[in-house]
Design a protein around this motif. Structure first.
Motif, PDB file in Angstrom:
ATOM      1  N   UNK A 233      20.123  21.721 -35.544  1.00  0.00           N
ATOM      2  CA  UNK A 233      21.060  21.848 -36.669  1.00  0.00           C
ATOM      3  C   UNK A 233      21.964  23.051 -36.414  1.00  0.00           C
ATOM      4  N   UNK A 234      23.251  22.800 -36.415  1.00  0.00           N
ATOM      5  CA  UNK A 234      24.227  23.858 -36.143  1.00  0.00           C
ATOM      6  C   UNK A 234      25.254  23.887 -37.283  1.00  0.00           C
ATOM      7  N   UNK A 235      25.530  25.085 -37.778  1.00  0.00           N
ATOM      8  CA  UNK A 235      26.569  25.265 -38.790  1.00  0.00           C
ATOM      9  C   UNK A 235      27.705  26.054 -38.162  1.00  0.00           C
ATOM     10  N   UNK A 236      28.889  25.516 -38.191  1.00  0.00           N
ATOM     11  CA  UNK A 236      30.060  26.172 -37.597  1.00  0.00           C
ATOM     12  C   UNK A 236      30.843  26.923 -38.672  1.00  0.00           C
ATOM     13  N   UNK A 237      31.507  27.967 -38.248  1.00  0.00           N
ATOM     14  CA  UNK A 237      32.299  28.764 -39.184  1.00  0.00           C
ATOM     15  C   UNK A 237      33.358  29.542 -38.415  1.00  0.00           C
ATOM     16  N   UNK A 238      34.237  30.179 -39.180  1.00  0.00           N
ATOM     17  CA  UNK A 238      35.242  31.050 -38.565  1.00  0.00           C
ATOM     18  C   UNK A 238      34.691  32.432 -38.278  1.00  0.00           C
ATOM     19  N   UNK A 239      33.620  32.818 -38.975  1.00  0.00           N
ATOM     20  CA  UNK A 239      33.019  34.130 -38.753  1.00  0.00           C
ATOM     21  C   UNK A 239      31.566  34.096 -39.211  1.00  0.00           C
TER      22      UNK A 239
END
Length: 432
Positions: free
Chosen positions: A247-253
């Protein structure tokens, strides 16, 4: 921007609040079932630190006798632990202490302003109480506090230096026998319930629907990819077998604000911060005799033990144990735990005898991070989209509100509300 905050303690919640106030979309990932369940749960009541109780300076670990300095040093120190103590000892010099506190003070004042804004905006009530009375036992210890008193005068911090008789006259619960050296009263400094504050802030964010909280989720790794970042989540305990996909959560920071657990995540990225884990304890005891209970918070300024009243109970916090970092994940041991809790019980007996039912007190133990120069680590690290907010130490949980504001300013690209030398003194690269 989409921002992930790792950690749902006071630092993570305060950071999420400030990020949302700056217009960002925020996701808080916390391994516990709700906020304020780790080190935040056992925070002492003191909201903001003064020069008398920061965890560095002339009175901090000035004596090797645990009964005098309130810090128990467990045998078996390794090289890093000894080096950590040596670095902190350098700040016992009054001039070094003054310079370092000068760097911390703008963060203290930013935190004060930030908290005042939050209280006014939402009408938060979290068992706030005005008044802190710092007490000093011996003439030698009183002499060691003089650099701190000099800083109070230099920065025009409102305070009153009291004789033992004046301390007892102001606070009826403090006995004059046995004799002690004196005290310092802060009329306007406060104590409050830190876990309650964190939960109330979380509720305001829930009401606005502006921040997502993911509970029961543990971050196993951080990914840094181009101009974005991501976190990997460990499988939940007891989860059914599944594919190898993570499970991976992507974000800008990504903001790492997970307390002691932050160190391992950052080390996997190649960043080793020289922060040292410190075991701290507290007791929550029912009031035994109302006529003996203090009406302001009492702080043993050398042992750094704070006694604050919260409704019909007293919270007694301190009892630090310093040991090798390699031992911190193992149980402390019954003998050392008893020794740490005995420090808390003895301080209560010494300063406010008869006030607390120590035999009925509920104990707590947790881990906080302390830096070798006494200052937290706040700012950008390793990658344009990775930030840290750790190492605020045991003195003053309200610092989290100021550090969260700094992080929000840095991510947004605004000018932080602290001087450049303070900002530089908080950055991780100061240790290089």
């Amino acid at each position: 921007m989409d921002v992930i905050v790792i950690g749902g303690g006071i630092v993570g919640v305060a950071t999420a609040y400030q990020l949302r106030a700056a217009g960002h979309r925020v996701c808080v990932v916390e391994r516990h079932a709700t906020v304020a369940q780790g080190a935040t749960y056992g925070q002492g009541g003191t909201v903001l630190p003064t020069p008398l109780d920061v965890w560095f300076g002339p009175t901090f670990m000035a004596s090797r006798h645990t009964a005098k300095n309130g810090v128990i040093s467990k045998t078996g120190f390794n090289g890093p632990a000894r080096q950590f103590v040596k670095q902190l000892a350098a700040l016992q010099d009054p001039e070094a202490f003054g310079r370092q506190y000068a760097r911390l003070r703008p963060l203290i004042e930013l935190s004060r302003e930030t908290m005042a804004d939050m209280e006014a905006r939402f009408g938060l009530e979290y068992e706030q109480a005005n008044g802190l009375l710092y007490l000093v036992r011996s003439a030698q210890e009183w002499e060691q506090t003089q650099p701190a008193l000099g800083l109070l005068r230099q920065y025009e911090v409102p305070h009153h230096v009291l004789s033992p008789a004046e301390c007892a006259a102001f606070e009826h619960s403090v006995p004059t026998d046995p004799a002690f050296a004196g005290g310092v009263l802060f009329d306007h400094e406060r104590t409050a319930n830190c876990p309650l504050f964190a939960k109330l802030v979380k509720q305001t964010l829930d009401t606005e629907g502006s921040v997502q909280f993911m509970f029961g989720c543990e971050v196993s790794a951080i990914r840094l990819e181009g101009q974005r970042a991501a976190v990997e989540l460990a499988p939940r305990p007891g989860a059914a077998p599944r594919s190898r996909e993570v499970d991976v959560i992507h974000a800008d920071a990504v903001v790492v604000a997970g307390g002691y657990g932050s160190l391992a995540l950052l080390e996997r990225l190649g960043l080793r911060l020289p922060l040292h884990p410190l075991r701290v304890h507290n007791l929550v005891a029912p009031i035994a005799h109302e006529e003996c209970a203090p009406h302001v918070a009492i702080v043993d300024s050398v042992k750094r033990i704070a006694i604050s009243r919260m409704n019909h109970r007293l919270r007694i916090a301190g009892g630090a144990v310093l040991q090798s970092a390699a031992q911190i994940d193992k149980p402390l041991g019954e003998a050392l735990t008893k020794e740490a809790l005995a420090l808390l019980g003895q301080a209560t007996h010494d300063w406010i005898p008869g006030a607390a039912r120590i035999s009925a007190a509920l104990p707590w133990e947790g881990v906080k991070l302390l830096s070798p120069d006494g200052l937290p680590v706040i700012g950008n690290v390793l990658h344009p989209r990775l930030f840290v907010n750790v190492g605020l130490g045991p003195a003053g949980w309200g610092l989290a509100c100021g550090s969260g504001k700094l992080i929000a300013d840095l991510i947004t690209g605004g000018t932080p509300d602290v001087p450049a030398d303070t900002l530089a003194a908080l950055r991780a690269d100061r240790f290089q």
